[in-house]
Design an enzyme around this catalytic site. Sequence first.
Site, PDB file in Angstrom:
ATOM      1  N   HIS A  12       1.148  -0.997   0.297  1.00  0.00           N
ATOM      2  CA  HIS A  12      -0.156  -0.215   0.261  1.00  0.00           C
ATOM      3  C   HIS A  12       0.833   0.901   0.462  1.00  0.00           C
ATOM      4  CE1 HIS A  12       0.688  -0.984   4.910  1.00  0.00           C
ATOM      5  NE2 HIS A  12       1.046   0.470   4.529  1.00  0.00           N
ATOM      6  N   HIS A  59      -1.780   3.898   9.914  1.00  0.00           N
ATOM      7  CA  HIS A  59       0.134   4.899  10.731  1.00  0.00           C
ATOM      8  C   HIS A  59      -0.592   6.219  11.253  1.00  0.00           C
ATOM      9  CE1 HIS A  59       0.152   2.457   6.560  1.00  0.00           C
ATOM     10  NE2 HIS A  59       1.048   2.672   6.639  1.00  0.00           N
ATOM     11  N   HIS A 192      10.102  -1.792   1.953  1.00  0.00           N
ATOM     12  CA  HIS A 192      10.533   0.077   1.815  1.00  0.00           C
ATOM     13  C   HIS A 192      11.306   0.654   3.921  1.00  0.00           C
ATOM     14  CE1 HIS A 192       6.718  -0.797   3.226  1.00  0.00           C
ATOM     15  NE2 HIS A 192       6.539   0.828   3.123  1.00  0.00           N
ATOM     16  N   GLU A 239       5.964  -4.208   8.122  1.00  0.00           N
ATOM     17  CA  GLU A 239       4.293  -4.002   6.651  1.00  0.00           C
ATOM     18  C   GLU A 239       4.509  -5.858   6.482  1.00  0.00           C
ATOM     19  OE1 GLU A 239       3.438  -0.089   6.146  1.00  0.00           O
ATOM     20  OE2 GLU A 239       3.883  -0.914   4.709  1.00  0.00           O
TER      21      GLU A 239
HETATM   22  C1  DHB Z   1       4.434   4.876   1.689  1.00  0.00           C
HETATM   23  C2  DHB Z   1       4.534   3.504   1.620  1.00  0.00           C
HETATM   24  C3  DHB Z   1       4.282   3.270   3.077  1.00  0.00           C
HETATM   25  O1  DHB Z   1       4.021   1.869   3.595  1.00  0.00           O
HETATM   26  C4  DHB Z   1       3.420   3.626   3.358  1.00  0.00           C
HETATM   27  O2  DHB Z   1       1.995   3.551   4.314  1.00  0.00           O
HETATM   28  C5  DHB Z   1       3.468   5.431   3.561  1.00  0.00           C
HETATM   29  C6  DHB Z   1       4.623   6.013   1.889  1.00  0.00           C
HETATM   30  C7  DHB Z   1       5.669   5.386  -0.062  1.00  0.00           C
HETATM   31  O3  DHB Z   1       6.265   4.162  -0.197  1.00  0.00           O
HETATM   32  O4  DHB Z   1       5.586   6.042  -0.066  1.00  0.00           O
HETATM   33 FE    FE Z   2       2.699   1.826   5.032  1.00  0.00          FE
END
Ligand code: DHB
Ligand code: FE
Length: 279
Positions: A12, A59, A192, A239
């Site tokens: 996401h 979040h 990420h 996550e």
């Molecule tokens: C991004 C990824 C995420 O899991 C999130 O919650 C908010 C932003 C991103 O890659 O921008």
């Molecule tokens: Fe996220």
Amino acid sequence: MAQILGALSTSHVPAIGRAIANKLQQDPYWKPYFDGWAPVHRWLAEHKPDVAVVFYNDHGLNFFLDKMPTFAIGAAPVYRNADEGWGIPQVADFAGDQDLSWHLIEQLVGEGFDLTTCQEMLVDHAVTNPLQMMYPGQAWGARIVPVCINTVQFPLPSARRCWALGDAVGRAVRAWDSDARVVMLGSGGLSHQLDGQRAGFINKDFDLAFLESLAHDPRWATRFDTRQLVEQAGTQGVELLMWLAARAALGDKAVRVHQNYHIPISNTASGLLLMTPSG
Ligand code: DHB
Ligand code: FE
């Protein structure tokens, strides 16, 4: 008894909401991501789930750092999306399934999971992204039961515990006295990291190993503690615990129906995996 049709897991990113709002599905940057969903749309049209149990991490919209449940579950008649500050339009309300919510709460608390039960719950992009991708046009085809797993404030629940949670949810759904057709959703990951010295970090080798493990050795990720998962997948890549919970709900044997992996969308390695129970 209710039937589990499959487990669908996906990354996401708030920017997906913006891409949908701006109709960027054919844009060269977004096309590899959106095209990955075509087989999922065919599967959904054929199998038509009635309810989606959504493993996701909030979040900061519904829970903030002052009150952070490790595991929380929705028991609301309706779930509303609200402004998270990303500048993306809010989406239509989601209908809940309170019968399934309370059945899960009874079963899981009975098994020793100390859940926070939420009769009101705002849902953020981790819920809206997958539902918007499943049902373009916001004609939600399924009611939802959100299950929130803390991945934002340490200590996080272990991969082993998230597997156990998903396993318990799966058994409880199969024991639910209903003819509903249920799909498990996992929303988060893959690798990420949005902050700190490693901002921008992506680990393709680890992501692909994790995807492979879900098909062939699904408990593989439970050997890592959460700090090791952060090291491998990034502070937000952890996550991927949502994928583990969704996969666990299928039981040990399951087959991979569709997979897509694409780097990057926004700062994230994007993954999509659809698995179904076997036998
Ligand atoms: C991004 C990824 C995420 O899991 C999130 O919650 C908010 C932003 C991103 O890659 O921008
Ligand atoms: Fe996220």
